[in-house]
Design a protein around this motif. Structure first.
Motif, PDB file in Angstrom:
ATOM      1  N   TRP A 260       0.865  -1.170   0.000  1.00 41.22           N
ATOM      2  CA  TRP A 260       0.000   0.000   0.000  1.00 41.22           C
ATOM      3  C   TRP A 260       0.909   1.228   0.000  1.00 41.22           C
ATOM      4  N   ASP A 263       1.528   8.041  -2.533  1.00 37.46           N
ATOM      5  CA  ASP A 263       2.389   8.775  -3.458  1.00 37.46           C
ATOM      6  C   ASP A 263       1.974  10.247  -3.470  1.00 37.46           C
ATOM      7  N   GLU A 270      -2.446  10.382  -4.081  1.00 35.51           N
ATOM      8  CA  GLU A 270      -2.996   9.064  -4.380  1.00 35.51           C
ATOM      9  C   GLU A 270      -2.483   7.987  -3.430  1.00 35.51           C
ATOM     10  N   ILE A 271      -3.336   6.987  -3.249  1.00 35.95           N
ATOM     11  CA  ILE A 271      -2.958   5.740  -2.593  1.00 35.95           C
ATOM     12  C   ILE A 271      -3.005   4.650  -3.645  1.00 35.95           C
ATOM     13  N   ASP A 272      -1.891   3.961  -3.815  1.00 36.48           N
ATOM     14  CA  ASP A 272      -1.780   2.859  -4.763  1.00 36.48           C
ATOM     15  C   ASP A 272      -1.663   1.545  -4.008  1.00 36.48           C
ATOM     16  N   ARG A 273      -2.106   0.475  -4.627  1.00 37.30           N
ATOM     17  CA  ARG A 273      -1.927  -0.855  -4.040  1.00 37.30           C
ATOM     18  C   ARG A 273      -1.345  -1.791  -5.086  1.00 37.30           C
ATOM     19  N   PHE A 282       3.034   2.631 -12.052  1.00 37.36           N
ATOM     20  CA  PHE A 282       1.992   3.488 -11.500  1.00 37.36           C
ATOM     21  C   PHE A 282       1.864   4.836 -12.222  1.00 37.36           C
ATOM     22  N   GLN A 288      -0.904  11.540 -12.863  1.00 40.68           N
ATOM     23  CA  GLN A 288      -1.010  11.759 -11.432  1.00 40.68           C
ATOM     24  C   GLN A 288      -2.344  11.175 -11.022  1.00 40.68           C
ATOM     25  N   ALA A 289      -2.317  10.054 -10.302  1.00 36.44           N
ATOM     26  CA  ALA A 289      -3.548   9.332  -9.981  1.00 36.44           C
ATOM     27  C   ALA A 289      -4.262   9.001 -11.296  1.00 36.44           C
ATOM     28  N   SER A 290      -5.538   9.387 -11.446  1.00 34.52           N
ATOM     29  CA  SER A 290      -6.265   9.048 -12.673  1.00 34.52           C
ATOM     30  C   SER A 290      -6.136  10.114 -13.748  1.00 34.52           C
ATOM     31  N   PRO A 310      -4.994   4.385  -9.326  1.00 35.94           N
ATOM     32  CA  PRO A 310      -4.947   4.491  -7.871  1.00 35.94           C
ATOM     33  C   PRO A 310      -6.146   3.819  -7.226  1.00 35.94           C
ATOM     34  N   GLU A 313      -7.831   8.656  -4.419  1.00 32.41           N
ATOM     35  CA  GLU A 313      -7.160   9.881  -4.863  1.00 32.41           C
ATOM     36  C   GLU A 313      -7.980  11.084  -4.432  1.00 32.41           C
TER      37      GLU A 313
END
Length: 418
Positions: A260, A263, A270-273, A282, A288-290, A310, A313
């Motif tokens: 997890w 970023d 954003e939080i990525d997994r 990523f 940046q995110a979506s 993400p 976000e």
């Protein structure tokens, strides 16, 4: 940063109808943020457990000190360890700590920090081997494991954790500048903008081609784990994930092994997994995110670029947010909190709670922490060996933990590495 004095009591999080009607899991009605350390720390950056049965927590201070919080909740006055680190920028200093899974017997731990001019700067991973693992003051040997030379100022990343596979994972930021300067985040021959996976328990006598943190043919203080994905010409074999801007804080779910990642973006957080077998890219700096960067108004960047979307976000500036702080998925004894992903924002000072619906989709809701807003507040999260979840307030030198009467210390905590 200015430190403000105040009295602290238990901060009960607002978890009433707003949470329940949002379709989220029902949290304990008495879930609270309880102060653990209210004085004696200066700019703490991280907290971690050695998982050695001692009940201690080790706290990093940005200036280069490691402090010990003993099982009784007392912050010991004598530092465990001190070294000179680069603090020329507010995002530099002593940044990350991880304990070898066998620390109780081998006394080995690792730290990440900004290197001094004498160390040629950069971001440095160092191994410490304590002569007495149970001691509260370090004595023993130490060695530099790896240095990323290009990083000197902000956006360094700098978090480290041992995975369920026994290997060390290390987040590396893309460095200062604008996204246009960060093509290296996509370049597999560069360590910046990545998460690395290292076998630090087995140094090598002769570094192989593709070990970008070592000189080929010479000894190195680490080796490359079997299964690392990038082994082609011009690729760094240390790389595990890529396309990241500033993965300041990440965690590894002890129940699943998922990564997890929080970023920190330019104007979108954003939080990525990462789930085993998933997309390792990523998207940064194009995404940046979506969204694209520069923004175009479209949210289809991951789909168009074939990169990982993400999980959560939000735009910078929303609710005074500006810097996401990656957290962890709670696996402790508070039944109503189990499985929830707890993270935060270092500007709004919020605690943010992410839950998964029956359909598999994730959403999150904010809760006020009671920590005043200001850049550099909620800086890190950490787990005790009993599953307690701790929160680090960098700006005011405070440590908190989440508490509920549901907490049952007799419950056996899910085993595994940190």
């Amino acid at each position: 940063m200015a430190v403000r004095s105040r009295g602290w009591g238990r901060i009960v999080l607002g978890i009433g109808l707003a949470w329940a009607t949002a379709g989220q899991a029902q949290l304990p009605s008495d879930l609270a943020l309880v102060p653990v350390v209210t004085s004696g720390l200066v700019n703490p950056t991280a907290i971690a457990s050695p998982r050695d049965g001692s009940g201690r927590m080790f706290i990093l201070e940005r200036s280069g000190r490691i402090r010990v919080l003993n099982a009784a909740g007392t912050l010991l006055s004598t530092p465990y360890y001190t070294r000179d680190v680069n603090t020329g920028d507010v995002e530099q200093g002593l940044l990350g700590i991880a304990f070898d899974p066998s620390f109780a017997s081998n006394g080995t731990l690792y730290i990440v920090y900004g290197g001094t001019p004498a160390e040629q700067r950069g971001l440095i991973l160092r191994r410490l081997v304590a002569s007495d693992p149970a001691a509260n003051v370090f004595s023993g040997s130490q060695a530099q494991v790896l240095r990323v030379p290009e990083l000197s100022y902000n956006h360094n990343g700098g978090d480290i954790h041992f995975g369920t596979d026994g290997h060390l994972y290390w987040s590396i930021g893309s460095g200062g500048g604008e996204p246009a300067d960060h093509a290296h985040a996509q370049a597999l021959g560069d360590l910046r903008g990545k998460i690395l996976r290292l076998d630090v328990r087995n140094p090598t006598g002769s570094a192989s081609a593709g070990m970008c943190g070592a000189t080929q043919g010479q000894s190195a203080q680490y080796s490359i784990p079997a299964g690392n994905p990038f082994t082609g010409t011009g690729q760094c074999r240390e790389v595990w994930l890529y396309g990241l801007r500033n993965p300041w804080r990440f965690s590894i779910d002890r129940a699943t092994g998922d990564l997890w990642i929080g970023d920190v973006g330019v104007n979108r957080e954003e939080i990525d997994r990462y789930v085993a077998g998933g997309n390792r890219n990523f998207g940064y700096p194009r995404c940046q995110a979506s969204q694209y960067y520069p923004p175009t108004g479209s949210n289809d960047c991951p789909a168009a670029t074939g990169t990982a979307p993400p999980l959560f976000e939000y735009p910078g500036g929303q609710n005074l947010r500006c810097a996401v702080t990656g957290g962890l998925r709670y696996r402790g004894s508070i039944a109503g909190l189990r499985g929830i992903y707890v993270f935060g924002d270092s500007c709004s000072s919020e605690i943010l709670l992410g839950t998964q619906a029956g359909s598999g989709s994730w959403s999150y809701a904010p809760f006020p922490s009671g920590i005043p807003v200001g850049y550099g507040t909620v800086a890190a999260f950490g787990e005790g060996e009993n599953g307690r979840l701790y929160v680090v307030d960098h700006q005011d030198g405070r440590i908190f933990r989440l508490y509920s009467s549901q907490e049952n210390e007799d419950v056996v905590f899910i085993s595994g590495f940190e």
